[in-house]
Design a protein around this motif. Structure first.
Motif, PDB file in Angstrom:
ATOM      1  N   TYR A  13       0.882  -1.178   0.000  1.00 49.17           N
ATOM      2  CA  TYR A  13       0.000   0.000   0.000  1.00 49.17           C
ATOM      3  C   TYR A  13       0.914   1.221   0.000  1.00 49.17           C
ATOM      4  CZ  TYR A  13      -3.725   3.159   1.615  1.00 49.17           C
ATOM      5  OH  TYR A  13      -4.645   4.173   1.737  1.00 49.17           O
ATOM      6  N   GLY A  62      -2.377   3.902  -2.670  1.00 51.12           N
ATOM      7  CA  GLY A  62      -3.159   4.609  -1.649  1.00 51.12           C
ATOM      8  C   GLY A  62      -2.250   5.385  -0.730  1.00 51.12           C
ATOM      9  N   ASP A  89      -5.353   8.715   3.991  1.00 50.02           N
ATOM     10  CA  ASP A  89      -6.733   8.437   3.568  1.00 50.02           C
ATOM     11  C   ASP A  89      -7.269   7.249   4.377  1.00 50.02           C
ATOM     12  OD1 ASP A  89      -9.026   7.584   2.306  1.00 50.02           O
ATOM     13  OD2 ASP A  89      -8.218   7.790   0.272  1.00 50.02           O
ATOM     14  N   ASP A  93     -10.287   5.914   4.927  1.00 49.41           N
ATOM     15  CA  ASP A  93     -11.243   4.957   4.328  1.00 49.41           C
ATOM     16  C   ASP A  93     -10.510   3.927   3.470  1.00 49.41           C
ATOM     17  OD1 ASP A  93     -13.348   6.095   5.558  1.00 49.41           O
ATOM     18  OD2 ASP A  93     -13.876   7.416   3.875  1.00 49.41           O
ATOM     19  N   SER A  94      -9.602   4.448   2.645  1.00 42.81           N
ATOM     20  CA  SER A  94      -8.842   3.558   1.756  1.00 42.81           C
ATOM     21  C   SER A  94      -7.960   2.606   2.575  1.00 42.81           C
ATOM     22  CB  SER A  94      -8.021   4.432   0.802  1.00 42.81           C
ATOM     23  OG  SER A  94      -6.900   3.778   0.354  1.00 42.81           O
ATOM     24  N   LYS A 103      -9.963  -0.279   4.127  1.00 46.81           N
ATOM     25  CA  LYS A 103     -10.234  -1.359   3.162  1.00 46.81           C
ATOM     26  C   LYS A 103      -8.992  -2.226   2.962  1.00 46.81           C
ATOM     27  CE  LYS A 103     -13.665   1.202   0.581  1.00 46.81           C
ATOM     28  NZ  LYS A 103     -13.557   2.397  -0.246  1.00 46.81           N
TER      29      LYS A 103
END
Ligand code: NAD
Length: 308
Positions: free
Chosen positions: A30, A54, A58, A60-61, A64
């Protein structure tokens, strides 16, 4: 074993990914690709590799991405005092804010392994152990110290306080001391060195990769702890490093006090805690210098690889 690596496209990460892939782990990187994606290209053909573009800022990202991971290795950062000094707000947002997000995005049943740093110690007279109080002097050291503290308080964490890395990796950095001195010796033929008696401590980037595997395999006895990662054989003065490089390149070295290290790193570090558990380094500084000379002479780097 599913492992997510934030910042996995960097100097340390690109050395680590193949070690974990070879072990058969499912590895996801990531990364926001601050320095481009070329170094991770060879990994895409591996069936157990995945990549998510990503940003650790962030949430939210990141949530996930961390879902389902057994281990989250947190490397994403603005690395080194020059890069943090150049963009202090970004450094705080990524190194501290990004780490807060890692905490929010993970849970107690995931192991977090954090790439911390010896820069957390600041200027120290005695031999540094993990108990030595932290007095980081640069923004880099301060943000890394805060991140380390938060993770150890909030999550099941192993934190590695790394020595300064050296050696060749797919995302080569030439702003690290051994790499920088070797690059300049080969390409310019001379070095101007300040603070020549300052003691520093080093670790090959492949030995950094090995310790992450060691931590995963010994997680039960290592978790919720911080470890200096390196070897007692690897404490050297800057002058020692220059002499080793001189032996292999014949570089002319001029010593003059024309600068200073913002982290005031002049310390000898004890690695007893991790050495007693069975981990030690395998690659010497001299081996690293030889491999760097080989690469630097063979490849004309289009631009010097650095973080600023
Ligand atoms: N190299 C060393 O000597 C050393 C020593 C001690 C600790 N460390 C630590 O190891 C880690 C990796 O260092 P490195 O030498 O590989 O540095 P690097 O700069 O090569 O890699 C950092 C990676 O993080 C990524 N990144 C930066 N900001 C991001 C963001 N907002 N979101 C997602 N990804 C982002 C970059 O794209 C890059 O791939 C860092 O946490 C560093 O503090 C390194």
């Amino acid at each position: 074993m599913k492992v997510l690596i934030t910042g996995g496209a960097g100097y340390v990460g690109t050395g680590l990914v193949p070690v974990l892939l070879d072990k058969g782990y499912q590895v996801t990187v990531y990364d926001n690709l601050l320095f481009g994606g070329d170094p991770i290209l060879p990994f895409f053909r591996r069936p157990n590799f995945d990549f998510i573009r990503g940003d650790v800022r962030d949430l939210d990202s990141l949530k996930k991405a961390t879902k389902g991971a057994d281990v989250v290795i947190h490397l994403a950062a603005i690395v080194g005092y020059p890069a943090c000094r150049k963009e202090p707000e970004l450094a705080k947002a990524v190194n501290v804010g990004g780490t807060k997000n890692v905490i929010k995005a993970t849970s107690d049943n995931q192991l977090i392994i954090f790439g911390s740093t010896g820069s957390n110690y600041g200027a120290v007279e005695e031999i540094c152990t993990e108990e030595t109080p932290l007095h980081p002097l640069s923004l880099y050291g301060q943000t890394k110290t805060l991140a380390e503290r938060m993770l150890l308080q909030e999550r099941n964490t192993i934190a590695w306080r790394f020595a300064t890395a050296f050696g060749v990796s797919p995302r080569l950095r030439l702003d690290l001391m051994v790499n920088d001195f070797t690059y300049k010796s080969v390409t310019e033929g001379y070095l101007v060195i300040y603070e020549k008696h300052f003691m520093r401590t080093f670790i090959h980037v492949h030995d950094m990769a090995r310790v992450f595997l060691f931590g995963i395999e010994n997680r039960c006895q290592m978790v919720n702890n911080v470890y200096n990662v390196g070897s007692k054989k690897m404490n050297y003065s800057k002058e020692d490093i220059c002499n080793l490089i001189k032996k292999h390149t014949g570089v002319y070295v001029h010593y003059a006090d024309v600068g200073e290290d913002a982290d005031k790193r002049n310390y000898v570090v004890s690695y007893d805690k991790i050495n007693k558990l069975g981990y030690d380094t395998t690659i010497t500084v001299e081996d690293g210098i030889r491999e760097l000379i080989h690469a630097i002479r063979a490849i004309e780097f289009r631009k010097p690889y650095a973080n600023v």
